[in-house]
Design an enzyme around this catalytic site. Structure first.
Site, PDB file in Angstrom:
ATOM      1  N   ILE A  80      59.469 -15.765  48.408  1.00  0.00           N
ATOM      2  CA  ILE A  80      58.641 -14.607  48.082  1.00  0.00           C
ATOM      3  C   ILE A  80      59.116 -13.517  49.044  1.00  0.00           C
ATOM      4  CG2 ILE A  80      56.317 -13.642  48.052  1.00  0.00           C
ATOM      5  CD1 ILE A  80      55.264 -16.421  47.430  1.00  0.00           C
ATOM      6  N   PRO A  81      59.853 -12.521  48.540  1.00  0.00           N
ATOM      7  CA  PRO A  81      60.672 -11.665  49.427  1.00  0.00           C
ATOM      8  C   PRO A  81      59.885 -10.593  50.170  1.00  0.00           C
ATOM      9  CG  PRO A  81      60.954 -10.986  47.150  1.00  0.00           C
ATOM     10  CD  PRO A  81      60.076 -12.205  47.120  1.00  0.00           C
ATOM     11  N   CYS A  82      59.047 -11.027  51.108  1.00  0.00           N
ATOM     12  CA  CYS A  82      58.274 -10.065  51.885  1.00  0.00           C
ATOM     13  C   CYS A  82      59.162  -9.228  52.797  1.00  0.00           C
ATOM     14  CB  CYS A  82      57.195 -10.783  52.687  1.00  0.00           C
ATOM     15  SG  CYS A  82      57.795 -12.113  53.742  1.00  0.00           S
ATOM     16  N   HIS A  83      60.417  -9.675  53.022  1.00  0.00           N
ATOM     17  CA  HIS A  83      61.322  -8.878  53.842  1.00  0.00           C
ATOM     18  C   HIS A  83      61.713  -7.575  53.162  1.00  0.00           C
ATOM     19  CE1 HIS A  83      63.853 -11.426  51.259  1.00  0.00           C
ATOM     20  NE2 HIS A  83      64.748 -10.451  51.311  1.00  0.00           N
TER      21      HIS A  83
END
Length: 282
Positions: free
Chosen positions: A240-243
């Site tokens: 889950i690409p929170c970056h």
């Protein structure tokens, strides 16, 4: 056990420190010397890990790269969805089981769950993966902290669960997660958190968004701060690409597993995307 990618990330992490401390871009010879490596070896490590030269990579790691990325590739989530940009994103490549946590479930704190775990190598340092029988429920990184701290951080989310080390079972799940397709996820969180995490999954590869856009995308445009908090509580780093979530001014903001890891993820994605052969026009 850490493998070549984990070793290469440690080289990159040291290079980050040198690049940040330097008042001007470093040449290949200078950077290699500071890392105690020959220029040829250092060049090979870079080429294998990211596919571009150290000089080009320094451009991706520059402090203003996130702002340039935001201007050039900013993804307003509503627009992305309407234009079909999420069709090649993570949401369509993952099988996700969402499990909303009612107050009683929070109180049970994972009681009755068996969670298997194992360490594997990743391009961003040693990666800890945790999974229930339904799929991956946690991913954390030890690139900027001790492995014990990473384990304690993830395990604290389900303090009453039973944890069992099972690297053989975890390895194929972790491999699928790193590849960005075919991974099964079992995501625990409240309804608001689920909305935020699902919005993150709609951000296309190689693009970024802002906390404000995430809040708007879930129908709560005034909840940018709360969206940022939910982003920080994402249990599945990288997948889950929170970056890819930045502040409105393009600054990186924080990152649960360390800002150097976030910078490396964004630089790795941007370099890989730009290194791909151009697709012929129809």
């Amino acid at each position: 056990m850490p493998g070549p990618d984990a070793y290469h990330y440690q080289v990159i992490l040291r290079a980050l420190d040198e690049i940040d401390a330097a008042s001007a871009p470093l040449s290949l010879d200078d950077l290699a010397a500071r890392l105690g490596m020959s220029p040829a070896h250092f060049q090979r490590v870079f080429s294998r890990w990211v596919g571009v030269s150290p000089k080009r990579y320094q451009q991706y790691l520059a402090l203003d790269h996130a702002r340039r990325l935001l201007r050039a590739r900013h993804s307003a989530l509503e627009t992305s969805a309407a234009a079909g940009l999420s069709g090649t994103g993570r949401l369509h490549d993952l099988f996700v089981t969402w499990e909303a946590m009612a107050p009683g479930a929070y109180a049970r704190a994972g009681d009755g769950l068996e969670i298997r775990w194992g360490w594997t190598a990743s391009p961003f340092g040693p990666m800890l993966a945790m999974a229930t029988q339904h799929g991956l429920c946690g991913i954390g990184f030890a690139g900027a902290q001790a492995p014990d701290a990473t384990f304690a951080d993830l395990a604290a989310r389900w303090p009453a669960a039973r944890f069992r080390e099972d690297t053989a079972a975890i390895a194929p799940l972790a491999e699928a997660a790193l590849a960005g397709s075919g991974a099964r996820l079992h995501v625990f969180g409240g309804p608001f958190q689920h909305k935020v995490w699902e919005a993150l999954l709609r951000v296309p590869d190689g693009r970024v968004t802002t906390y404000g856009d995430i809040a708007a995308a879930i129908g709560q445009p005034g909840a940018a701060r709360a969206a940022g908090t939910a982003v920080g509580r994402n249990p599945l780093g990288w997948v889950i690409p929170c970056h890819r979530a930045l502040r409105r001014d393009g600054a990186l903001g924080g990152y649960h597993w360390g800002v150097p890891v976030k910078r490396a993820m964004l630089a790795w994605e941007a370099a890989r995307r730009d290194a791909e052969p151009a697709q012929p026009r129809p």
